[in-house]
Motif scaffolding. Structure first.
Motif, PDB file in Angstrom:
ATOM      1  N   ASP A 109      43.750  74.823 -26.012  1.00 24.29           N
ATOM      2  CA  ASP A 109      42.712  73.835 -26.270  1.00 24.29           C
ATOM      3  C   ASP A 109      42.883  73.347 -27.713  1.00 24.29           C
ATOM      4  O   ASP A 109      42.746  74.126 -28.658  1.00 24.29           O
ATOM      5  N   LYS A 110      43.176  72.074 -27.866  1.00 27.08           N
ATOM      6  CA  LYS A 110      43.470  71.546 -29.200  1.00 27.08           C
ATOM      7  C   LYS A 110      42.269  71.593 -30.128  1.00 27.08           C
ATOM      8  O   LYS A 110      42.411  71.474 -31.352  1.00 27.08           O
ATOM      9  N   SER A 111      41.074  71.762 -29.574  1.00 26.69           N
ATOM     10  CA  SER A 111      39.883  71.824 -30.416  1.00 26.69           C
ATOM     11  C   SER A 111      39.473  73.263 -30.741  1.00 26.69           C
ATOM     12  O   SER A 111      38.559  73.487 -31.537  1.00 26.69           O
ATOM     13  N   ALA A 112      40.125  74.247 -30.145  1.00 23.39           N
ATOM     14  CA  ALA A 112      39.737  75.648 -30.340  1.00 23.39           C
ATOM     15  C   ALA A 112      40.172  76.143 -31.710  1.00 23.39           C
ATOM     16  O   ALA A 112      41.295  75.894 -32.156  1.00 23.39           O
ATOM     17  N   THR A 113      39.274  76.868 -32.376  1.00 31.25           N
ATOM     18  CA  THR A 113      39.589  77.459 -33.683  1.00 31.25           C
ATOM     19  C   THR A 113      39.123  78.910 -33.765  1.00 31.25           C
ATOM     20  O   THR A 113      38.975  79.454 -34.860  1.00 31.25           O
ATOM     21  N   GLN A 114      38.877  79.528 -32.625  1.00 34.87           N
ATOM     22  CA  GLN A 114      38.468  80.929 -32.594  1.00 34.87           C
ATOM     23  C   GLN A 114      39.340  81.699 -31.607  1.00 34.87           C
ATOM     24  O   GLN A 114      39.682  81.191 -30.532  1.00 34.87           O
ATOM     25  N   LEU A 115      39.699  82.904 -32.003  1.00 34.48           N
ATOM     26  CA  LEU A 115      40.327  83.857 -31.093  1.00 34.48           C
ATOM     27  C   LEU A 115      39.290  84.927 -30.776  1.00 34.48           C
ATOM     28  O   LEU A 115      38.813  85.610 -31.690  1.00 34.48           O
ATOM     29  N   VAL A 116      38.928  85.055 -29.498  1.00 35.52           N
ATOM     30  CA  VAL A 116      37.925  86.033 -29.080  1.00 35.52           C
ATOM     31  C   VAL A 116      38.635  87.173 -28.356  1.00 35.52           C
ATOM     32  O   VAL A 116      39.360  86.944 -27.375  1.00 35.52           O
ATOM     33  N   LEU A 117      38.430  88.402 -28.837  1.00 33.32           N
ATOM     34  CA  LEU A 117      39.060  89.577 -28.267  1.00 33.32           C
ATOM     35  C   LEU A 117      38.006  90.555 -27.771  1.00 33.32           C
ATOM     36  O   LEU A 117      36.863  90.563 -28.250  1.00 33.32           O
ATOM     37  N   ASP A 118      38.404  91.392 -26.826  1.00 36.65           N
ATOM     38  CA  ASP A 118      37.542  92.465 -26.322  1.00 36.65           C
ATOM     39  C   ASP A 118      37.812  93.739 -27.107  1.00 36.65           C
ATOM     40  O   ASP A 118      38.978  94.103 -27.347  1.00 36.65           O
ATOM     41  N   THR A 119      36.752  94.450 -27.477  1.00 37.96           N
ATOM     42  CA  THR A 119      36.889  95.761 -28.111  1.00 37.96           C
ATOM     43  C   THR A 119      35.812  96.692 -27.561  1.00 37.96           C
ATOM     44  O   THR A 119      34.802  96.234 -27.018  1.00 37.96           O
ATOM     45  N   ARG A 120      36.056  97.975 -27.720  1.00 32.96           N
ATOM     46  CA  ARG A 120      35.016  98.964 -27.405  1.00 32.96           C
ATOM     47  C   ARG A 120      35.183 100.142 -28.365  1.00 32.96           C
ATOM     48  O   ARG A 120      36.192 100.838 -28.348  1.00 32.96           O
ATOM     49  N   ASP A 121      34.185 100.351 -29.222  1.00 39.69           N
ATOM     50  CA  ASP A 121      34.180 101.478 -30.175  1.00 39.69           C
ATOM     51  C   ASP A 121      35.403 101.477 -31.080  1.00 39.69           C
ATOM     52  O   ASP A 121      35.924 102.536 -31.451  1.00 39.69           O
ATOM     53  N   ILE A 122      35.887 100.298 -31.430  1.00 39.64           N
ATOM     54  CA  ILE A 122      37.013 100.152 -32.347  1.00 39.64           C
ATOM     55  C   ILE A 122      36.495  99.706 -33.708  1.00 39.64           C
ATOM     56  O   ILE A 122      35.627  98.832 -33.789  1.00 39.64           O
ATOM     57  N   THR A 123      37.016 100.290 -34.787  1.00 40.92           N
ATOM     58  CA  THR A 123      36.666  99.874 -36.137  1.00 40.92           C
ATOM     59  C   THR A 123      37.721  98.886 -36.627  1.00 40.92           C
ATOM     60  O   THR A 123      38.895  99.245 -36.784  1.00 40.92           O
TER      61      THR A 123
END
Length: 647
Positions: free
Chosen positions: A89-103
């Motif tokens: 997506d040429k308008s996207a500027t965020q990378l969203v990742l999944d985490t669980r109990d990660i620092t």
């Protein structure tokens, strides 16, 4: 994961919340907190994975590079993950990742000139099922982003074992279990099967620990505490795997072998000696094996499943190593995933049957080819009996192959009998309608056509309509296809399977129940595990303690090393008040961590005050050696029993 009848636990009719049906979680309650009431038509719904925060339609991971350190003292993996990204997506500027109990300690992005800049990131609050959303701001849409992080000692996808919990008792052990959505507990990533990526890894560990991954493990690698891996084929996140411990290698063939602790490796290699034959059979039926090597890692008894199909390195429970190869259909199942699941993958957990139903069907074909039609038919009968029992208990919403969005609050909670047994049964229905001369080439080309892709059920339907229904009209109607996939229960058109050997077992059981005549020892000496399983499964819900004592004296069920027999015998003994088996039952559920083998016994024990106390006391001793997934299942069963009002 492993799913054929020899990895099945007693169905939900006996233990409505066993947490182990088909080595998966128990069917979840659709009305549970967090589960939406589904009304959407799955045939018309967009392809969305409700169990991931990631946005793969905007940006997608193409490659993952890991730098990890294994710390047994801290029970921690630490290091970094670098993502090579495709910004869709040429308008996207965020990378969203999944985490669980990660620092998360730091995030940087690579500039066009090769230098790295700090990036702003935010970790949202924790959802009980989904974990925490990691949002990374990337105004420049960096082609590579690196996250530096460390895991929690309580990561749901990792188990850390002290030396005392291993076979050798000298070296600690660690292994992962990423399916369904536990990879996010040890790597921040787009934890959805919609995203496939290649990966490399550099892992350091204590020198006495051999590290392996679901990648190109070298059978001749030196144990030096410094290891590098590469997986050149694109895989989904749930197939990301790691293990470390006192491991040695034993070859089976040029391209297959066994990794295990030194005391187990030769026994395992002998038990799994037919692996190469299975590979040759599968290739003849369904096309070439595309993963180079096929090795099996035999884990300590705490592994919560029968097997896990991590590419190039199946994880397997030692509970199938009983000395007579009677349980090696587990290998056939996990190997079959090399085509159905690893090669062609479900795009969301709602379409689990595309992995497990296809794999159970292929497994059965391998078993038939190598061990005969009778062996394959016995497995079908047992699994279908369990399916029928489960369907007396579970919500019809869970009895469909393609689940409606919002049906499950947790992807671990699908009806395993549906995705494994009903799915395989549907494919047998197609096979019988079209004949193997048509269906085998269809399935082979299906695997080739969708190779290294993740697809929803609708894609399979489109392909089947074009390449089966349209090309061979009059064999199967679209209405029948719809009934199998979208309607609850088992259609009346389902093929029937009978087993003459099971007929003899049924006659022997009936004679004993009616007249007290024990089956002839000359006959039972030749019985396979399947026949003993069928013998016990067909018993009434309870028997008189004296009857159990007679069976025990004749066949020594209490203390059996065969987990498939044990997970049926002990619940029957508990329900029947045969307390002489209590000590053996407690020893078994304390020693073994495989959920489907031990949950039926826990579920039977908690139904009486005396049994509940035994369950609580045993769990308190066994808990340090259980995997977090198993621990959660046992805790749930005990908690429900404690909350139930006194009768």
């Amino acid at each position: 994961m492993r799913s054929s009848i020899l990895t099945l636990c007693l169905a939900a009719i006996a233990v409505a919340a066993t947490g182990c049906s088909r080595d998966a979680a128990p069917p979840a309650d659709p009305a549970a907190k967090g589960a939406a009431v589904a009304t959407a038509d799955p045939k018309a719904v967009a392809e969305v994975d409700e169990y991931s925060y990631s946005q793969p339609d905007k940006v997608r991971t193409n490659d993952l590079a890991l730098q990890l350190k294994v710390d047994f003292d801290k029970k921690e993996l630490s290091g970094s993950a670098t993502y090579t990204l495709d910004w869709l997506d040429k308008s996207a500027t965020q990378l969203v990742l999944d985490t669980r109990d990660i620092t998360v300690e730091k995030v940087v992005g690579e500039r066009a000139d090769g230098k790295w800049d700090d990036l702003t990131f935010a970790v949202a609050g924790k959802d009980k099922v989904l974990g925490s959303k990691l949002t990374i701001e990337s105004p420049q849409r960096n082609p590579r982003i690196r996250v530096t992080y460390r895991t929690s000692p309580d990561a749901s996808g990792l188990q850390w074992l002290t030396p005392a919990m291993t076979e050798g008792k000298k070296t600690p052990f660690m292994f992962s279990q990423s399916q369904q959505i536990h990879a996010r507990s040890w790597v921040p990533l787009q934890d959805t099967p919609r995203v496939r990526f290649t990966y490399t890894a550099h892992v350091t560990s204590p020198q006495d620990a051999m590290v392996l991954m679901s990648a190109d493990n070298d059978p001749n690698a030196a144990r030096d505490g410094d290891y590098s891996f590469a997986m050149p084929q694109k895989i989904p996140s749930y197939l990301l795997a790691i293990a470390a411990g006192d491991l040695t290698f034993q070859p089976i063939s040029e391209r297959a072998g066994v990794w295990a602790e030194p005391a187990m490796v030769k026994k395992a290699a002998t038990e799994f000696a037919d692996t190469e034959k299975m590979m040759v059979t599968a290739e003849r039926l369904y096309g070439p094996y595309r993963w180079q090597r096929y090795d099996i890692l035999v884990l300590p008894p705490s592994f919560p499943y029968g097997g896990m199909e991590n590419p190039r390195l199946t994880f397997a429970t030692p509970t199938v190593i009983v000395g007579d190869k009677s349980l090696v259909s587990l290998v056939a199942h996990e190997l079959a995933h090399s085509w159905s699941g690893n090669l062609v993958t479900f795009s969301t957990p709602k379409d689990g049957w595309l992995n497990e139903g296809f794999t159970s069907y292929v497994e059965n074909r391998i078993v038939e080819d190598l061990y005969g039609k009778e062996a394959a038919d016995m497995e079908k009968v047992i699994s279908r009996n369990e399916l029928a029992a489960e369907y007396k208990e579970i919500d019809p919403k869970l009895q469909v192959l393609a689940l409606r969005p919002g049906t499950l609050s947790d992807p671990d909670g699908a009806s395993s009998s549906t995705v494994y047994t009903k799915g395989a049964w549907f494919l047998q229905f197609l096979e019988e309608r079209y004949g193997r001369d048509v269906f085998d080439p269809f399935l082979k080309e299906y695997f080739n056509h969708f190779a290294f892709q993740s697809i929803p059920t609708t894609k399979f339907i489109e392909y089947a309509k074009a390449n089966l229904l349209a090309k061979h009209p009059g064999k199967v109607s679209e209405a029948e296809l719809d009934e199998w996939i979208y309607q609850p229960g088992v259609p009346a058109s389902a093929p029937k399977t009978v087993s003459p050997r099971f007929d003899a077992v049924d006659a022997a059981r009936t004679a004993w129940l009616d007249a007290g005549t024990l089956p002839d020892t000359v006959a039972t000496a030749k019985w396979s595990t399947q026949e003993w399983v069928h013998f016990i499964d067909g018993m009434p819900d309870t028997l008189k303690p004296g009857q159990l004592a007679a069976l025990d004296a004749a066949y020594h069920f209490s203390g059996t090393p065969n987990g498939e027999i044990a997970q049926r015998w002990y619940p029957l003994a508990v329900r029947s008040g045969y307390t002489q088996a209590n000590a053996a039952a407690a020893e078994f559920i304390a020693r073994v961590g495989r959920r489907k083998l031990i949950m039926p016994t826990y579920s039977a024990l908690v139904k009486t005050p005396e049994g509940l106390k035994l369950a609580q006391d045993t769990f308190a001793k066994a808990r340090p050696g259980y995997h977090p997934i198993t621990t959660a299942s046992v805790e749930e069963v005990i908690a429900k029993a404690q909350a139930k009002p006194a009768q």
